[in-house]
Design a protein around this motif. Structure first.
Motif, PDB file in Angstrom:
ATOM      1  N   ALA A   5       0.845  -1.194   0.000  1.00 17.50           N
ATOM      2  CA  ALA A   5       0.000   0.000   0.000  1.00 17.50           C
ATOM      3  C   ALA A   5       0.882   1.246   0.000  1.00 17.50           C
ATOM      4  O   ALA A   5       2.096   1.181   0.180  1.00 17.50           O
ATOM      5  CB  ALA A   5      -0.916  -0.008   1.221  1.00 17.50           C
ATOM      6  N   ARG A   6       0.257   2.374  -0.230  1.00 21.93           N
ATOM      7  CA  ARG A   6       1.019   3.633  -0.196  1.00 21.93           C
ATOM      8  C   ARG A   6       1.585   3.852   1.204  1.00 21.93           C
ATOM      9  O   ARG A   6       0.877   3.715   2.202  1.00 21.93           O
ATOM     10  CB  ARG A   6       0.117   4.806  -0.587  1.00 21.93           C
ATOM     11  N   VAL A   7       2.846   4.193   1.253  1.00 22.23           N
ATOM     12  CA  VAL A   7       3.521   4.448   2.517  1.00 22.23           C
ATOM     13  C   VAL A   7       4.082   5.868   2.490  1.00 22.23           C
ATOM     14  O   VAL A   7       4.029   6.564   1.471  1.00 22.23           O
ATOM     15  CB  VAL A   7       4.646   3.422   2.761  1.00 22.23           C
ATOM     16  N   TRP A   8       4.649   6.282   3.603  1.00 23.40           N
ATOM     17  CA  TRP A   8       5.127   7.659   3.709  1.00 23.40           C
ATOM     18  C   TRP A   8       6.235   7.948   2.700  1.00 23.40           C
ATOM     19  O   TRP A   8       6.375   9.082   2.232  1.00 23.40           O
ATOM     20  CB  TRP A   8       5.610   7.930   5.130  1.00 23.40           C
ATOM     21  N   ARG A   9       7.001   6.928   2.329  1.00 20.86           N
ATOM     22  CA  ARG A   9       8.070   7.149   1.361  1.00 20.86           C
ATOM     23  C   ARG A   9       7.520   7.558  -0.003  1.00 20.86           C
ATOM     24  O   ARG A   9       8.160   8.317  -0.732  1.00 20.86           O
ATOM     25  CB  ARG A   9       8.934   5.890   1.232  1.00 20.86           C
ATOM     26  N   ASP A  10       6.334   7.046  -0.352  1.00 21.15           N
ATOM     27  CA  ASP A  10       5.727   7.438  -1.631  1.00 21.15           C
ATOM     28  C   ASP A  10       5.354   8.921  -1.620  1.00 21.15           C
ATOM     29  O   ASP A  10       5.563   9.631  -2.618  1.00 21.15           O
ATOM     30  CB  ASP A  10       4.482   6.580  -1.904  1.00 21.15           C
ATOM     31  N   LEU A  37       0.690  10.488  -9.704  1.00 25.58           N
ATOM     32  CA  LEU A  37       0.291   9.149 -10.152  1.00 25.58           C
ATOM     33  C   LEU A  37       1.204   8.063  -9.594  1.00 25.58           C
ATOM     34  O   LEU A  37       0.857   6.881  -9.620  1.00 25.58           O
ATOM     35  CB  LEU A  37       0.297   9.095 -11.680  1.00 25.58           C
ATOM     36  N   LEU A  38       2.369   8.463  -9.094  1.00 30.05           N
ATOM     37  CA  LEU A  38       3.253   7.481  -8.468  1.00 30.05           C
ATOM     38  C   LEU A  38       2.596   6.792  -7.276  1.00 30.05           C
ATOM     39  O   LEU A  38       2.979   5.681  -6.907  1.00 30.05           O
ATOM     40  CB  LEU A  38       4.547   8.165  -8.026  1.00 30.05           C
ATOM     41  N   LEU A  39       1.618   7.426  -6.687  1.00 28.03           N
ATOM     42  CA  LEU A  39       0.928   6.837  -5.533  1.00 28.03           C
ATOM     43  C   LEU A  39       0.106   5.614  -5.923  1.00 28.03           C
ATOM     44  O   LEU A  39      -0.243   4.796  -5.074  1.00 28.03           O
ATOM     45  CB  LEU A  39       0.033   7.887  -4.874  1.00 28.03           C
ATOM     46  N   TRP A  40      -0.227   5.487  -7.209  1.00 28.60           N
ATOM     47  CA  TRP A  40      -1.055   4.366  -7.686  1.00 28.60           C
ATOM     48  C   TRP A  40      -0.278   3.443  -8.604  1.00 28.60           C
ATOM     49  O   TRP A  40      -0.875   2.599  -9.264  1.00 28.60           O
ATOM     50  CB  TRP A  40      -2.282   4.909  -8.429  1.00 28.60           C
ATOM     51  N   ARG A  41       1.037   3.557  -8.638  1.00 31.43           N
ATOM     52  CA  ARG A  41       1.808   2.785  -9.610  1.00 31.43           C
ATOM     53  C   ARG A  41       1.779   1.286  -9.334  1.00 31.43           C
ATOM     54  O   ARG A  41       1.947   0.476 -10.246  1.00 31.43           O
ATOM     55  CB  ARG A  41       3.259   3.278  -9.635  1.00 31.43           C
ATOM     56  N   ARG A  42       1.579   0.886  -8.065  1.00 33.10           N
ATOM     57  CA  ARG A  42       1.558  -0.540  -7.739  1.00 33.10           C
ATOM     58  C   ARG A  42       0.175  -1.140  -7.902  1.00 33.10           C
ATOM     59  O   ARG A  42       0.045  -2.297  -8.301  1.00 33.10           O
ATOM     60  CB  ARG A  42       2.038  -0.757  -6.296  1.00 33.10           C
ATOM     61  N   THR A  43      -0.855  -0.404  -7.558  1.00 25.99           N
ATOM     62  CA  THR A  43      -2.222  -0.944  -7.599  1.00 25.99           C
ATOM     63  C   THR A  43      -2.899  -0.749  -8.952  1.00 25.99           C
ATOM     64  O   THR A  43      -3.780  -1.518  -9.305  1.00 25.99           O
ATOM     65  CB  THR A  43      -3.067  -0.283  -6.507  1.00 25.99           C
ATOM     66  N   ARG A  44      -2.526   0.269  -9.708  1.00 28.58           N
ATOM     67  CA  ARG A  44      -3.112   0.539 -11.029  1.00 28.58           C
ATOM     68  C   ARG A  44      -1.995   0.800 -12.041  1.00 28.58           C
ATOM     69  O   ARG A  44      -1.933   1.868 -12.647  1.00 28.58           O
ATOM     70  CB  ARG A  44      -4.050   1.747 -10.958  1.00 28.58           C
ATOM     71  N   PRO A  45      -1.097  -0.173 -12.255  1.00 29.31           N
ATOM     72  CA  PRO A  45       0.068   0.107 -13.104  1.00 29.31           C
ATOM     73  C   PRO A  45      -0.285   0.414 -14.556  1.00 29.31           C
ATOM     74  O   PRO A  45       0.320   1.308 -15.169  1.00 29.31           O
ATOM     75  CB  PRO A  45       0.910  -1.164 -12.983  1.00 29.31           C
ATOM     76  N   LEU A  46      -1.246  -0.300 -15.139  1.00 31.21           N
ATOM     77  CA  LEU A  46      -1.595  -0.054 -16.539  1.00 31.21           C
ATOM     78  C   LEU A  46      -2.308   1.282 -16.698  1.00 31.21           C
ATOM     79  O   LEU A  46      -2.060   2.025 -17.667  1.00 31.21           O
ATOM     80  CB  LEU A  46      -2.475  -1.189 -17.078  1.00 31.21           C
ATOM     81  N   LEU A  47      -3.192   1.606 -15.770  1.00 30.16           N
ATOM     82  CA  LEU A  47      -3.941   2.857 -15.866  1.00 30.16           C
ATOM     83  C   LEU A  47      -2.992   4.059 -15.848  1.00 30.16           C
ATOM     84  O   LEU A  47      -3.150   4.992 -16.655  1.00 30.16           O
ATOM     85  CB  LEU A  47      -4.935   2.952 -14.710  1.00 30.16           C
ATOM     86  N   VAL A  48      -1.998   4.044 -14.964  1.00 30.69           N
ATOM     87  CA  VAL A  48      -1.095   5.187 -14.902  1.00 30.69           C
ATOM     88  C   VAL A  48      -0.225   5.258 -16.151  1.00 30.69           C
ATOM     89  O   VAL A  48       0.118   6.354 -16.625  1.00 30.69           O
ATOM     90  CB  VAL A  48      -0.240   5.155 -13.625  1.00 30.69           C
ATOM     91  N   ILE A  49       0.130   4.101 -16.741  1.00 33.85           N
ATOM     92  CA  ILE A  49       0.891   4.110 -17.997  1.00 33.85           C
ATOM     93  C   ILE A  49       0.067   4.766 -19.099  1.00 33.85           C
ATOM     94  O   ILE A  49       0.571   5.593 -19.888  1.00 33.85           O
ATOM     95  CB  ILE A  49       1.289   2.671 -18.391  1.00 33.85           C
ATOM     96  N   VAL A  50      -1.210   4.403 -19.179  1.00 33.18           N
ATOM     97  CA  VAL A  50      -2.086   4.996 -20.192  1.00 33.18           C
ATOM     98  C   VAL A  50      -2.189   6.505 -20.003  1.00 33.18           C
ATOM     99  O   VAL A  50      -2.100   7.289 -20.955  1.00 33.18           O
ATOM    100  CB  VAL A  50      -3.485   4.337 -20.127  1.00 33.18           C
ATOM    101  N   ILE A  51      -2.336   6.934 -18.762  1.00 36.16           N
ATOM    102  CA  ILE A  51      -2.493   8.369 -18.490  1.00 36.16           C
ATOM    103  C   ILE A  51      -1.224   9.139 -18.837  1.00 36.16           C
ATOM    104  O   ILE A  51      -1.273  10.167 -19.517  1.00 36.16           O
ATOM    105  CB  ILE A  51      -2.877   8.587 -17.006  1.00 36.16           C
ATOM    106  N   ILE A  52      -0.065   8.647 -18.395  1.00 30.99           N
ATOM    107  CA  ILE A  52       1.154   9.434 -18.589  1.00 30.99           C
ATOM    108  C   ILE A  52       1.535   9.536 -20.061  1.00 30.99           C
ATOM    109  O   ILE A  52       1.953  10.605 -20.533  1.00 30.99           O
ATOM    110  CB  ILE A  52       2.335   8.865 -17.767  1.00 30.99           C
ATOM    111  N   PHE A  53       1.368   8.457 -20.824  1.00 36.30           N
ATOM    112  CA  PHE A  53       1.722   8.540 -22.239  1.00 36.30           C
ATOM    113  C   PHE A  53       0.669   9.311 -23.039  1.00 36.30           C
ATOM    114  O   PHE A  53       1.005   9.992 -24.010  1.00 36.30           O
ATOM    115  CB  PHE A  53       1.928   7.143 -22.810  1.00 36.30           C
ATOM    116  N   THR A  54      -0.591   9.227 -22.638  1.00 40.39           N
ATOM    117  CA  THR A  54      -1.619  10.029 -23.309  1.00 40.39           C
ATOM    118  C   THR A  54      -1.382  11.515 -23.065  1.00 40.39           C
ATOM    119  O   THR A  54      -1.431  12.326 -23.998  1.00 40.39           O
ATOM    120  CB  THR A  54      -3.006   9.624 -22.801  1.00 40.39           C
TER     121      THR A  54
END
Length: 377
Positions: free
Chosen positions: A19-24, A61-78
């Motif tokens: 899950a998201r931790v303070w380091r994120d 979006l780094l906060l969701w990189r582990r739980t929604r990896p494909l979604l964030v890839i789609v968003i950043i490249f779009t």
């Protein structure tokens, strides 16, 4: 090749992504600050407002990189491609946007197989668009593919390393369950042997002493009840298809043998209190093995330890075990070793708990609590 593609496509996500931790949150904050500084101090940054806005806007979006990896890839490249259209094909990427590689790594570390394939296709498509807009020269293109390949390779390597560790953990748990099954097997065999002997005695004396058969039935009933209690615990235990170990198991009465005052290694002191005579053999064997493993770990890892204390106490409902040493308090090991994992598994199988960690002052302390009756049904 077809099987390989199908295997990759059907690859599931790794279980339990962190899950998201303070380091994120710290990472996002640092990247936002760096993007703002780059926008203010970098003189050759084209389309400054658009570049800084995109860099800062995509960082959370780094906060969701582990739980929604494909979604964030789609968003950043779009978003990146749309920014290219807004800047008429001019490259407005900031140096801070190197964090995009974290998204690529996370896709192959935490995404399912089909997500990784789709995300890779999107990333390659974005690179092709950059070529069409003449943003990338040949050396830049080779460098981009090399860096992206490194991120992908790192994600895949750590993914399979974590999978190998999970298999090792499962093996440790299975071996611990097998050992517990052997201990319970000895106990149940003892009860059944007693039942058989009493039944034979009752049959032999039934003609001359009818009341002997009744007494034998009472004994058989009691032994059967105890055997059933132990069998209920065995239901929760997995066993490998291997020959059973017929060596007698250890129990509470063997705890005193763990004490030692030899010249080599720390001295071991054992203290036992409370009524422990009527404990089920499975619980007694578990207490012994937890204490034995704790002592072994202390001797192996406790630096400059001179004393190991083993305390076992019982009340009406549970048995408490505490093993502590006076070594240095730098024994925190992450992730926990296989010995500790096996101890936790054994305690859990019997309906109890086992916790290990640094002591209040120094050293390492293992605390276990097991119910007197063993595992619940």
């Amino acid at each position: 090749m077809h099987r390989l593609i199908r295997s990759v496509w059907n690859e599931p996500r790794p279980p339990d992504p962190p899950a998201r931790v303070w380091r994120d949150w710290v990472l996002v904050g640092v990247l936002v600050a760096l993007a703002a500084l780059e926008g203010a101090l970098r003189p050759d940054l084209p389309w400054r407002a658009v570049s800084v806005t995109v860099t800062i806007g995509l960082a959370p979006l780094l906060l969701w990189r582990r739980t929604r990896p494909l979604l964030v890839i789609v968003i950043i490249f779009t978003v990146g491609n749309l920014a290219t259209l807004l800047t008429a094909g001019a490259s407005g990427e900031t140096y801070t946007m190197a964090y995009m590689l974290i998204f690529v790594y996370a896709l192959f570390r935490w995404g399912a197989g089909r997500e990784a394939v789709i995300g890779l296709a999107i990333a390659l498509g974005s690179v092709l668009l950059s070529i069409l807009f003449r943003q990338l020269a040949a050396p830049d293109l080779i460098g981009a593919f090399a860096v992206m390949s490194a991120a992908i390779a790192l994600g895949v390597a750590l993914r399979f390393r974590a999978r190998a560790r999970l298999r090792e953990l499962d093996q440790v748990k299975l071996l611990e369950r097998e050992q517990l099954a052997r201990d319970l097997h000895d106990t149940v065999a003892h009860h059944i042997s007693a039942m058989a002997i009493r039944a034979q005695a009752g049959l032999a004396t039934s003609a001359s002493r009818p009341d002997a058969a009744t007494d034998a039935l009472h004994v058989i009933e009691a032994e059967a009840a105890r055997a059933l209690d132990e069998m209920r615990a065995m239901v929760r235990v997995l066993r490998q298809d291997q020959p059973a170990d017929l060596e007698p198991g250890r129990g509470i009465t063997d705890l005193e043998q763990l004490a030692s005052h030899g010249p080599s290694g720390p001295a071991v002191h054992v203290e036992i209190s409370g009524a422990l005579g009527d404990l089920p053999p499975s619980v007694g064997a578990a207490i012994y093995r937890l204490a034995q493993e704790s002592i072994t770990n202390a001797r192996r890892h406790a630096r400059h330890a001179t004393r190991i204390e083993v305390r076992v106490a019982a009340d009406d409902t549970s048995v408490h075990l505490r093993v502590s040493d006076d070594g240095e308090s730098i024994l925190v090991r992450q992730p926990p070793g296989y010995g500790l994992i096996g101890m936790i598994e054994r305690a859990d199988l019997l309906g109890g708990t086992c916790v290990a960690g640094p002591g209040p002052n120094r050293g390492w302390t293992v605390t276990a609590v097991l119910p007197r009756a063993g595992a619940a049904t």
